[in-house]
Structures are given as structure tokens and as C-alpha cells.
Design an enzyme around this catalytic site. Sequence first.
Site, PDB file in Angstrom:
ATOM      1  N   SER A 216       0.846  -1.189   0.000  1.00 20.61           N
ATOM      2  CA  SER A 216       0.000   0.000   0.000  1.00 20.61           C
ATOM      3  C   SER A 216       0.890   1.251   0.000  1.00 20.61           C
ATOM      4  O   SER A 216       1.687   1.431  -0.907  1.00 20.61           O
ATOM      5  CB  SER A 216      -0.962  -0.029   1.191  1.00 20.61           C
ATOM      6  OG  SER A 216      -1.987   0.923   1.035  1.00 20.61           O
ATOM      7  N   ASP A 283     -17.424 -16.330 -12.041  1.00 24.07           N
ATOM      8  CA  ASP A 283     -16.567 -17.294 -11.367  1.00 24.07           C
ATOM      9  C   ASP A 283     -16.124 -18.410 -12.297  1.00 24.07           C
ATOM     10  O   ASP A 283     -14.965 -18.840 -12.264  1.00 24.07           O
ATOM     11  CB  ASP A 283     -17.309 -17.871 -10.159  1.00 24.07           C
ATOM     12  CG  ASP A 283     -16.442 -18.779  -9.308  1.00 24.07           C
ATOM     13  OD1 ASP A 283     -15.225 -18.816  -9.545  1.00 24.07           O
ATOM     14  OD2 ASP A 283     -16.976 -19.435  -8.405  1.00 24.07           O
ATOM     15  N   ASP A 286     -13.016 -18.955 -15.756  1.00 21.69           N
ATOM     16  CA  ASP A 286     -11.627 -19.415 -15.733  1.00 21.69           C
ATOM     17  C   ASP A 286     -11.533 -20.939 -15.715  1.00 21.69           C
ATOM     18  O   ASP A 286     -10.459 -21.494 -15.560  1.00 21.69           O
ATOM     19  CB  ASP A 286     -10.881 -18.832 -14.531  1.00 21.69           C
ATOM     20  CG  ASP A 286     -11.641 -19.026 -13.225  1.00 21.69           C
ATOM     21  OD1 ASP A 286     -12.520 -19.912 -13.157  1.00 21.69           O
ATOM     22  OD2 ASP A 286     -11.365 -18.277 -12.261  1.00 21.69           O
ATOM     23  N   VAL A 288     -13.319 -23.128 -13.621  1.00 24.02           N
ATOM     24  CA  VAL A 288     -13.775 -23.812 -12.413  1.00 24.02           C
ATOM     25  C   VAL A 288     -14.499 -22.806 -11.527  1.00 24.02           C
ATOM     26  O   VAL A 288     -14.122 -21.632 -11.455  1.00 24.02           O
ATOM     27  CB  VAL A 288     -12.579 -24.445 -11.649  1.00 24.02           C
ATOM     28  CG1 VAL A 288     -11.605 -23.383 -11.159  1.00 24.02           C
ATOM     29  CG2 VAL A 288     -13.058 -25.313 -10.493  1.00 24.02           C
ATOM     30  N   ASP A 290     -14.933 -21.672  -8.026  1.00 26.98           N
ATOM     31  CA  ASP A 290     -14.258 -21.825  -6.742  1.00 26.98           C
ATOM     32  C   ASP A 290     -14.309 -20.555  -5.902  1.00 26.98           C
ATOM     33  O   ASP A 290     -13.577 -20.419  -4.925  1.00 26.98           O
ATOM     34  CB  ASP A 290     -12.800 -22.233  -6.963  1.00 26.98           C
ATOM     35  CG  ASP A 290     -12.037 -21.239  -7.846  1.00 26.98           C
ATOM     36  OD1 ASP A 290     -12.650 -20.261  -8.296  1.00 26.98           O
ATOM     37  OD2 ASP A 290     -10.837 -21.459  -8.073  1.00 26.98           O
ATOM     38  N   ASP A 448      -8.527  -6.056  -4.919  1.00 24.61           N
ATOM     39  CA  ASP A 448      -8.135  -5.007  -3.969  1.00 24.61           C
ATOM     40  C   ASP A 448      -9.186  -3.905  -3.950  1.00 24.61           C
ATOM     41  O   ASP A 448      -9.588  -3.388  -4.994  1.00 24.61           O
ATOM     42  CB  ASP A 448      -6.786  -4.424  -4.368  1.00 24.61           C
ATOM     43  CG  ASP A 448      -6.136  -3.589  -3.280  1.00 24.61           C
ATOM     44  OD1 ASP A 448      -6.814  -2.679  -2.754  1.00 24.61           O
ATOM     45  OD2 ASP A 448      -4.969  -3.833  -2.957  1.00 24.61           O
ATOM     46  N   HIS A 486      -6.907  -6.232  -0.390  1.00 26.71           N
ATOM     47  CA  HIS A 486      -5.882  -5.339   0.141  1.00 26.71           C
ATOM     48  C   HIS A 486      -5.336  -5.893   1.453  1.00 26.71           C
ATOM     49  O   HIS A 486      -6.022  -5.917   2.471  1.00 26.71           O
ATOM     50  CB  HIS A 486      -6.472  -3.950   0.366  1.00 26.71           C
ATOM     51  CG  HIS A 486      -5.440  -2.880   0.531  1.00 26.71           C
ATOM     52  ND1 HIS A 486      -4.784  -2.308  -0.539  1.00 26.71           N
ATOM     53  CD2 HIS A 486      -4.923  -2.281   1.636  1.00 26.71           C
ATOM     54  CE1 HIS A 486      -3.945  -1.409  -0.105  1.00 26.71           C
ATOM     55  NE2 HIS A 486      -3.987  -1.372   1.209  1.00 26.71           N
TER      56      HIS A 486
END
Length: 554
Positions: A216, A283, A286, A288, A290, A448, A486
Site C-alpha cells: 500500500s 466465477d 476461468d 472452475v 471456486d 483489492d 488489500h
Amino acid sequence: MSARGTRRLAVLATVVLLAGAAVGTQAATATTAPGAGRPTTVPNCAGLAQLRIPASVMSLPTTGGRVESTSVITSVLSGRTVTYCRVDAAISPVDPAAPDIRMRVALPHGWGRGAMMFGGGGYNGTVPDLTANVPFGPADRPVPLARGYATFASDSGHQGSPTAPPSLDGSFGANDEALHNFAAGDALKKTRDASLFLIRHAYGTSPARVYFAGGSTGGREALVVAQRWPRAFDGVISAYPAWNNLSEILYLGYLAQVLSRPGAFPGPEKQGLLYGSVIDACDGVDGVRDGVVSNLRGCRFDPRVLRCPGGADTGVSCLSDRQLAAVTAMSSPFRWPYRIASGETGYPGFPFLSGADMRTPFLGFGTTPPANPMPVTSGYGMQYWDQWVKYFLTRNSAQNSLDVDPRRPGRWLGRISHLSTVQDRNTVDLRPFARAGGKLILLHGAADELVSHRSTNDYYERVRDELGPASTRAFLRYYLVPGANHANFGTPAFAAGWDSLSALERWVDRGQPPANPVVADLRQDRTRPLCDYPAWPRYRDGDPHSAASFVCTR
């Protein structure tokens, strides 16, 4: 062999021996502090008590420093019993009205001749924990101090409020020296120089390697030291860096105004609705399902599917038109229609995954809308903006930060432009750092909610454009971690843990760059490959909890 050949070998051997002796003498002279005694791995803690730190050992202006206390501490760190000398010191400013830089050094018994400086967070204001791990550090490896590193850090030149979160106290910004110590990074070099002076006195020799790690604000500080003092650190770990600090602040100010409008703020329930809807939509792209969205470019989510009938706020199961406008503003790039001296022109905004998770509302939206006075229940970024307006920009603690419009700053434009030269640390020509042998590991979480990973993407792409892909790859690696937020705050979808320090050591000491790194989820028994940006981990087949079941894909 002839007599002439024998004499030639004898002369050559003598030259080699003399050269070796000369090199050894030079090394000892360079690393031994005057009066510090013979090199040792056990610190002379008592010898540091009340020691003066000369101004001459620091490359930036100070009036010197002093050791205020020393103590020997034994504690268990990472399952190991560690004994170390804790040294608390202060560096005095040039301006008598400016606060001291409060600093601390931890000097372990069994020192391995490594040193690690930690960066701060937010507005800093406290000395970071010297017994902590690097950002996104692993759970199964010792922290730096337990590995035999001397660790050090400072509060960056001011002391935060004892009655509020110190990292949200910007009141020091009213003093120019304190402002430059924090925002320009001056305190970093002063602390580094003073700490190495103390390390030499404690052990009788200098560190063989000096590293920096921060996230940060600390991630920005990591990039600052590589930019401004390319020979000061051998390696740097920069996580979720707020490198374009003023640019993000202007964006946060814009969001504060948007979210403060009547009916615009989505409460925690609606934040959870938004987050869950994004996960449901993206979700699986990609390969799968998860709970982690890895293919960010493949994520296509239109928040208008959550629109309340007629656009009015009819409950927690939908978003009103005003709330949709606020959510869209948060996820869209923000551009300002004027020039500032740093050359920055905007901030890229956050993806819908950021700040919309009701499990971590403090860092994102907060639980209540921004207002005047700024509530502590508003988002972290809104409070950061409020402090900046009061103490950095207007230097008027009574200023209503919502009255300052980042799109039309009026009489404050000149001051904004000046501050951009201090806060936006956007020099991307890192050739001097690379030529000095420096290595840089850059990390960011794709979810983040306080510093946008899109901004770090931009930084990396600027470096690559400036230096070229091959030159960049010779000293820099950038990894974007899907699902990580974050600083692993709250309950992220993927709590990232990777032994970046060992990877940095191998790269600096042996010339071995990270090879097929694997990141672990610190809260679940699963791993993923760390992919060189812009690649992302795509599921192939096999155990979805194993990194071996994924392949890095562009």
C-alpha cells in the site's frame, strides 16, 4: 618444468596472494564501523545506549539523531525462539517545528548479515512491527527477523493520533518538512542511513544485503527507494503500491462526492448483493467455480441486471438508479479536465469485485455514506481524502472536504499541481536500479478494494514500454493474484501467501529469477500458480485445490 617456468609460477602466486590480501583489507575497511569492534553476529546492545547518530551519516538534511532506549527481548517468532536487541531512536528535523522521525531497529542474535526495511501504511504515523512478515508473506516460512535479518523501519516523520487510527491522521501535512518526509519519501533514506549506522556499530560490520518490503503506502515507498536511491537497496518487494498517491486521492474525492449524494450510497446488504452477483456471473469463466475470478478480461458483468423496478430504491434485493450510478463511477476510469505537474491525467477505477464485498466494507464503500464531518464508518479512502483536503491541500482543519470538487478545483488547482510533484512517484526509468543489480518483485490482488490493481498494471506497462520487455524482465516480475484483496484484510476470497523473500534472495544472490512460483491460500488448503502479468491461472483438470491443475494463460 624449466627454471624460468618455475620462477614465473612463483611470481604469479605471489601476485595472487597480495591481490587477495588487498581485497580482503579493502572489504574489512569498508564494512567495519570506527570503534565498533570486531565483526560479530551478536549485537553489542549495551554499546548502543544513548549513542548519537551524526547528521553526516545521512545523505539528506537532518540535525542528527540519538538512540533513546535499548532492550534485549526474547520471543517466539514463526515457531522459533529469537533473541534480539531492540533499539528505539529518533532523527531530528531541520525545521524546529517539524516532528522527529521515530525509528526502530531489531538486531538478532545469530545475525546472518541481511537487513530488511519495512514500509508503512495509510498516512503512517507509527513504526511498523519489526517482527512481522513481508506483505502477502507465507505461513510456513519464518519471518525475516526469525531468519536472522536485522529489521528496521520508522513512522516516516510524524506521530499519528493516539485517539484515532494513526494511519488516518493527516495533520502532519501542515508542515512542509513532515510532508516531504512522508509523501516524497525523504524519511525512507534518512531511516535507512541511520539504521545502517546502528547496525555497523552493533555488529562491527555492514550488511551484505539490504532489502525493502512494503504494501500500500509501503508499496509506494518500495518503488520510491528504487526510483530515487537505486543503490540503497539490493532488492525490493512492492505489494499493492499506491504509487500515484495524489491521482488516487483525486479519484477518492470524486467518489466521496458521488456517494454522499442523497440515495446514492449502497448499504452493506447491497454491497453483498453486488459482490455475489459478480461472482455468480464470472466465477466459472476461468474453468472452475471456486469463488475466485481469475479471468478478469473474460468477466462480463452489467450491474443494470440488479436495477430496481422503475429505478427507485425498493429494498435490499436491488440497486436504485442512483446507486447504480455510484457503483458505475467507482468501477470506471476518472479523468480530470486540467493539467497537473506530475503529468498524470486520471485514475483507472476499481473492478466490480473491489469494495463490493460486505465482509470488508471499511476499506471499500464503508457502512455509511460520506458526510461532513466525515464519519469513521465511511470507507477508508473517503476518510483519507478528508484528511488530505484539510491538511495537505487547504491546511484548514475546518474545511469541508466535500466542498472541494476534484473535477473543478478552482483556486486549489495550483496547490494540487504542486502536491502532485511530491506525491505521484511516477518515474518509471528504473535503469539505474537495474544497472546496480537491483531486483523488484511487484504483487497486487485482483480484488483489492483500496488501491486499484489496474493502476499497478499501468505502472508495470509504463516500465516495460520505457525499458523494453527483455530489459524489464531481467530485473522485474509482476504477479496479479486473483481473489486477493488489500493486505488480506477481513475475509478475502483468496488470502495470498508466497515466500517472496526467498525468491528475492535467490535472484539477488544467485541470479536465479522466480521460476514457476506458487501462491497459497492462507485460509484454505489450496494453491494456485503465480502467473507473470498479464497471464492468469486457467483450470485444466484434476484437483481444483492444487496449483498443478492450472496453467498460466494469456
